[in-house]
Every structure is written in structure tokens, then in C-alpha cells.
Design a protein around this motif. Structure first.
Motif, mmCIF file in Angstrom:
data_model
loop_
_atom_site.group_PDB
_atom_site.id
_atom_site.type_symbol
_atom_site.label_atom_id
_atom_site.label_comp_id
_atom_site.label_asym_id
_atom_site.label_seq_id
_atom_site.Cartn_x
_atom_site.Cartn_y
_atom_site.Cartn_z
ATOM 1 N N GLU A 127 0.832 -1.212 0.000
ATOM 2 C CA GLU A 127 0.000 0.000 0.000
ATOM 3 C C GLU A 127 0.861 1.253 0.000
ATOM 4 O O GLU A 127 0.506 2.263 -0.599
ATOM 5 C CB GLU A 127 -0.933 -0.004 1.222
ATOM 6 N N ASP A 128 1.985 1.200 0.718
ATOM 7 C CA ASP A 128 2.842 2.380 0.823
ATOM 8 C C ASP A 128 4.307 1.944 0.904
ATOM 9 O O ASP A 128 4.864 1.786 1.987
ATOM 10 C CB ASP A 128 2.438 3.189 2.069
ATOM 11 N N PRO A 129 4.949 1.769 -0.263
ATOM 12 C CA PRO A 129 6.306 1.204 -0.293
ATOM 13 C C PRO A 129 7.348 2.076 0.417
ATOM 14 O O PRO A 129 8.400 1.591 0.799
ATOM 15 C CB PRO A 129 6.631 1.113 -1.789
ATOM 16 N N HIS A 130 7.057 3.381 0.592
ATOM 17 C CA HIS A 130 8.051 4.237 1.239
ATOM 18 C C HIS A 130 7.727 4.497 2.703
ATOM 19 O O HIS A 130 8.455 5.190 3.393
ATOM 20 C CB HIS A 130 8.177 5.563 0.468
ATOM 21 N N GLY A 131 6.608 3.970 3.151
ATOM 22 C CA GLY A 131 6.184 4.210 4.537
ATOM 23 C C GLY A 131 6.890 3.279 5.504
ATOM 24 O O GLY A 131 7.576 2.336 5.119
ATOM 25 N N MET A 132 6.721 3.593 6.799
ATOM 26 C CA MET A 132 7.303 2.758 7.833
ATOM 27 C C MET A 132 6.144 2.124 8.583
ATOM 28 O O MET A 132 5.493 2.767 9.383
ATOM 29 C CB MET A 132 8.156 3.646 8.756
ATOM 30 N N GLU A 157 2.290 0.313 12.808
ATOM 31 C CA GLU A 157 0.911 -0.096 12.506
ATOM 32 C C GLU A 157 0.769 -1.608 12.698
ATOM 33 O O GLU A 157 -0.208 -2.084 13.265
ATOM 34 C CB GLU A 157 0.529 0.253 11.059
ATOM 35 N N VAL A 158 1.759 -2.357 12.212
ATOM 36 C CA VAL A 158 1.707 -3.819 12.335
ATOM 37 C C VAL A 158 1.698 -4.212 13.809
ATOM 38 O O VAL A 158 0.909 -5.066 14.234
ATOM 39 C CB VAL A 158 2.908 -4.477 11.598
ATOM 40 N N ALA A 159 2.536 -3.558 14.621
ATOM 41 C CA ALA A 159 2.604 -3.873 16.056
ATOM 42 C C ALA A 159 1.266 -3.604 16.725
ATOM 43 O O ALA A 159 0.785 -4.399 17.539
ATOM 44 C CB ALA A 159 3.712 -3.067 16.721
ATOM 45 N N ALA A 199 18.719 -1.851 3.723
ATOM 46 C CA ALA A 199 17.515 -2.448 3.135
ATOM 47 C C ALA A 199 16.447 -1.372 2.939
ATOM 48 O O ALA A 199 16.354 -0.426 3.718
ATOM 49 C CB ALA A 199 16.982 -3.548 4.043
ATOM 50 N N LEU A 200 15.656 -1.513 1.900
ATOM 51 C CA LEU A 200 14.601 -0.546 1.627
ATOM 52 C C LEU A 200 13.370 -0.856 2.464
ATOM 53 O O LEU A 200 13.053 -2.017 2.719
ATOM 54 C CB LEU A 200 14.236 -0.576 0.137
ATOM 55 N N ARG A 201 12.689 0.205 2.879
ATOM 56 C CA ARG A 201 11.502 0.039 3.725
ATOM 57 C C ARG A 201 10.439 -0.826 3.071
ATOM 58 O O ARG A 201 9.759 -1.581 3.730
ATOM 59 C CB ARG A 201 10.915 1.412 4.037
ATOM 60 N N GLY A 202 10.309 -0.680 1.754
ATOM 61 C CA GLY A 202 9.241 -1.396 1.067
ATOM 62 C C GLY A 202 9.494 -2.891 0.912
ATOM 63 O O GLY A 202 8.625 -3.631 0.470
ATOM 64 N N GLY A 203 10.704 -3.356 1.279
ATOM 65 C CA GLY A 203 11.005 -4.777 1.061
ATOM 66 C C GLY A 203 11.378 -5.519 2.330
ATOM 67 O O GLY A 203 11.959 -6.612 2.265
ATOM 68 N N LEU A 204 11.044 -4.924 3.485
ATOM 69 C CA LEU A 204 11.487 -5.524 4.752
ATOM 70 C C LEU A 204 10.916 -6.915 5.003
ATOM 71 O O LEU A 204 11.630 -7.821 5.432
ATOM 72 C CB LEU A 204 11.119 -4.616 5.931
#
Lengths: 247, 244
Positions: free
Chosen positions: B19-24, B28-30, B164-169
Motif C-alpha cells: 500500500e505504501d512502499p516508502h512508509g514505515m 501499525e503492524v505492532a 535495506a529498503l523500507r518497502g522490502g522488509l
């Protein structure tokens, strides 16, 4: 010493260890050593489940890479995983009887010279928190007495995890498990530093950590933490005494 | 052994990343996985200064700013002590360990706060803070999820510090074991080889694995068997030729 006397001595030693502000990894290592001395097995080790349910290695009677590898594989498959999931003991599992129950674990264990494995659950009020793993280099079943003694030692290991927690609250247990597993990581980091700085192998590095902890009446984890944080220089870590001459 | 819960976490991370490849999305997941009101992650830099990595919503943002400003709170304590922090009812904590933080956090709308250390062995990365707008303890599942999340965050922060890029963690972390002893041994060895902290050594190892397109475990095993080492003099990695 007869087996019964050894067992009693072990329980007294462990009870003694559990009084003070003890180090969980240290106690579980002692317990693994005593398993090998009192039960007819050649290697022993403890795996604990993280709060997320992943099994991880915490202590063993041998720090050699060949034995550690067998615990590493069991993050994915092996007797400890099956024992942890079912909560049931696996006893006298003959690895030479070809089957594909553990396609990764069995060939590696055989290559290291082990012929039979056993895994006993560490259970606490209906929750399985890990497993005690025993390895044998020769075939033939473990006696009923041996199995009972091993389960008794696994129960002591379970108590050791609780580390002076009076309540058996599940959240407190998560904290203890998480800390025990993290302690093991700290010890691995310190082993790496000692091994590199003094050009020794990993089991020697562990022996030095243990010797230093004993000599200075400190926990294993505390010594390892000071090394990783740069507060204790690797060349100041004690060496173990040469093994006692025995008859 | 990726457990069901770990698979849930990675699936949720992957969804946010799409949804947001540059977001952190870690906060939200936690918050979603623990079903709490909000979550914040703080990173501890050298000198024990806390900086915000992310917060899941407005309340979490307010609490994070408050904690960083006043220098006390659940994340600070968890990070400094390496132990989980549990304040189930801020309203009752008159003798709170946090004289300034507690009343202000209450006024902002938090009733219960929890802190978890984000660490790999003796290496401290920071803390995960969780909040709820009602008092009370965490359930058994919330508690184990919080510890699991903290371990995922530790590996995510390490991966990001290594580039590592945020969008691929989620893709980076999936399939990685939290406890591969050779990785931790190798970090200790590289710290000595390069006269650096174990934290920097972990980041260097991770970055070198990325750069050479190797699996971290494979690289670590090569370091432990002394086939690869970090050469401090030239600041590069050296790989020995295997066999005669």
C-alpha cells in the motif's frame, strides 16, 4: 558413584544453584553436563520456545560445532520440534532405521556418530516451554529408570526457567523465556570476540567464559555482556584450570 | 521454523508495504497484531539518545514526543534496563516511576502503557512502546505477540541500518532465523577484526551479505570458519580461496 548417588548429588547441586541470583544458561549447562554423567547418553542439550513459539537452543553438554549444528537444525525439524508440538516424550528413537521423518536432522546426526535420540518435554501447567534433547552414539534402548531420571532433570530445567518468579503468570514466563534466549545470543557474541582475539575455537571460548564466571562469582550472561559492551577486555578473561587428574 | 504468528506478522507487513512502499509500517503492524490503541518505536543512538522511528497514530505520536521531551517513559526504561515494562493503570500510579510522563500521558488519553526492549543479544537498538486507552494487563497472546514483534523489529532495524529498503522488509526477514548462532559468533569476530562495536559489526555483516547477494547465515558460517574476514587496514572484506 552409583547412579542414584549421582542423581541425588545433581539435584542437591542444582537446588543450591537455584537459590541465589543465578544465571539460567549456566544452570541449564550444568544440567546438560549432569545428564551425560548420570544417564547413559553421550550428549544432552536444552531447547526453549520463544514467546512466538520458535524453538531455540540455549544450553548443551558440548559447545562443539558438530553438536550445536544439531540444535540449529532443530529450529526447523527434529525430535525437539515434535516433542515440543505434541508435549509427548520421544524415547529411544533409532536414527538408523531409515525413514524420512526428519530429512535434514537424521543424516546430520548420523554423520556426527549419533545412533539414537530422545526428547523430553519441559512442561509447566499445561504449557510446553521447550524440550530436553539426549543423544546416544550406540544403539539399544534407554532403560525405564534412565527415562524417569531424564524426565526428572527436564522438570528441574523447567523450574530453572522460572528464575525466582513466585507467580507462574504467563506474561512473566514470556519475559523469562525471552531473556534466557537473549542471554544465549549475548554468549554467542562474546564467544565470537574471544575466539577472534585469542585465536581459539568456540568451545574453548565458552570454557573461558564459564571459568571467568565461576572464578569471579558472576553470571555467565553478565560476563558475556561486559565483554560485548567493551567493559571487560578479551585478554582479561580467565582460562579454565587444567582438568583434574583422576584415577 | 516460522510459526503461524510470525507468518501473520510478515503477511501484515507485506500488505502495508504494497500500500505504501516508502512508509514505515512496523508500528501499525505492532498495534494491529496486538490489537492495542497504538504503538511507537524509538531507536537508541550512541549516548543513549532516543529518536523516533515511527508511530502508529496521533496518540502514539503524542506519547512518543512526550517521552523524548521529558526523557522518561516505558520505552526509555525498556531500552535502558533490557527488561519489559508494564504499567497497567497510569491513573493509579501516584507513586509512578515517571513523575512527569505519567500525568501527561494520561491527559493525552493513554491509560495503560507497555515497553519492550528491541535488542539482539547485548546490542541495543531501541524499544517498542504499546499503549491502550483502557487500563488493564496484556492478555497472554498480546504479551507473546509483543515479544515476537520486538524481535522482528530488531531484525528490521538492523536490515535498514544495513541499507535495506523500507518497502522490502518483510521479504528480507522472512525465512531468516532469529537465532542462528553463527551470525552472533561472526558479529563478535568481526567486531574484533575491525575494532568496532558488535552493533556495527552486525550492520557490516548484514550490509556485506546484501552487497554480495549472499544469505546472512552463509556469510556468517564463512566468517566463523575463517574463510572470510574484515580487514581493518584497508576497510574491506577478504575472502580466502578454499582448498589447495
Amino acid at each position: 558413584m552409583a547412579r542414584e548417588s549421582l542423581l541425588i548429588a545433581t539435584l542437591v547441586e542444582l537446588a543450591d544453584n537455584l537459590v541465589d541470583n543465578y544465571d539460567v544458561i549456566d544452570v541449564l549447562t550444568v544440567l546438560s553436563d549432569r545428564c551425560v554423567e548420570t544417564i547413559d547418553v553421550d550428549a544432552a542439550g536444552v531447547m526453549l520456545a520463544s514467546p512466538g513459539g520458535e524453538l531455540q537452543f540455549v544450553a548443551s553438554s558440548s559447545e562443539s560445532m558438530r553438536v550445536l549444528e544439531l540444535f540449529q537444525i532443530q529450529a526447523d525439524e527434529g525430535p525437539c520440534v515434535d516433542c515440543y508440538r505434541s508435549g509427548e516424550a520421544i524415547v529411544n528413537y533409532d536414527l538408523t532405521e531409515h525413514d524420512d521423518r526428519w530429512p535434514l536432522f537424521t543424516p546430520r546426526a548420523l554423520a556426527q556418530g549419533f545412533r539414537a535420540v530422545h526428547s523430553l518435554p519441559m512442561r509447566l501447567r499445561g504449557r510446553t516451554i521447550g524440550a530436553l534433547n539426549l543423544f546416544r552414539t550406540h544403539q539399544g534402548p534407554l532403560g525405564v529408570d534412565d527415562v524417569a531420571a531424564a524426565q526428572g532433570l527436564a522438570d528441574v530445567a523447567t523450574i530453572a526457567i522460572l528464575q525466582h518468579q513466585s507467580s507462574l503468570d504467563s506474561r512473566a514466563l514470556n519475559e523469562q523465556l525471552s531473556n534466557a534466549l537473549n542471554s544465549r545470543i549475548i554468549i554467542e557474541q562474546a564467544k565470537g570476540m574471544i575466539s577472534q582475539a585469542t585465536n581459539c575455537d568456540m568451545d574453548e571460548a565458552f570454557g573461558r567464559l564459564r571459568a571467568h564466571a565461576r572464578n569471579h562469582n558472576e553470571g555467565l550472561t553478565g560476563v558475556a555482556t561486559r565483554i560485548v559492551e567493551g567493559k571487560l577486555a578479551t585478554n582479561e578473561v580467565d582460562f579454565p584450570l587444567p582438568p583434574k587428574l583422576t584415577k | 521454523m516460522a510459526t503461524d504468528r510470525l507468518i501473520d506478522i510478515f503477511a501484515l507487513m507485506a500488505q502495508h508495504e504494497r500500500e505504501d512502499p516508502h512508509g514505515m509500517s512496523l508500528c501499525e503492524v505492532a498495534a494491529e497484531i496486538t490489537e492495542l490503541s497504538g504503538a511507537g518505536i524509538a531507536i537508541t543512538s550512541s549516548g543513549e539518545n532516543m529518536t523516533r522511528l515511527c508511530t502508529s497514530n496521533r496518540l502514539a505520536g503524542v506519547l512518543m514526543n512526550l517521552e523524548i521531551t521529558v526523557g522518561e517513559g516505558p520505552g526509555t526504561d525498556a531500552s535502558n534496563s533490557g527488561l519489559a515494562v508494564d504499567e497497567q493503570n497510569l491513573d493509579l500510579s501516584e507513586n509512578s516511576r515517571w513523575v512527569i510522563y505519567a500525568p501527561r500521558a494520561l491527559a493525552a488519553g493513554a491509560q495503560a502503557v507497555f515497553g519492550f526492549p528491541v535488542r539482539i543479544g547485548a546490542v541495543r537498538f531501541g524499544s517498542l512502546s504499546l499503549f491502550r486507552d483502557e487500563p488493564g494487563p496484556l492478555s497472554e497472546l498480546q504479551s507473546s505477540d509483543a515479544y515476537l514483534m520486538a524481535s522482528v523489529i530488531a531484525r528490521a532495524v538492523l536490515a535498514m541500518q544495513a541499507g535495506a529498503l523500507r518497502g522490502g522488509l518483510s521479504g528480507e526477514l522472512e525465512g531468516q532465523s532469529n537465532f542462528d548462532f553463527s551470525v552472533h559468533q561472526a558479529a563478535g569476530m568481526v567486531a574484533v577484526q575491525g575494532s568496532m562495536t558488535v552493533k556495527d559489526a552486525l550492520v557490516m555483516l548484514r550490509a556485506h551479505a546484501f552487497a554480495t547477494n549472499k544469505d546472512l547465515s552463509t556469510l556468517a558460517a564463512s566468517v566463523v570458519s575463517r574463510r572470510t574476514h574484515f580487514d581493518q587496514g584497508v576497510g574491506t572484506w577478504t575472502e580466502e580461496k578454499v582448498g589447495p
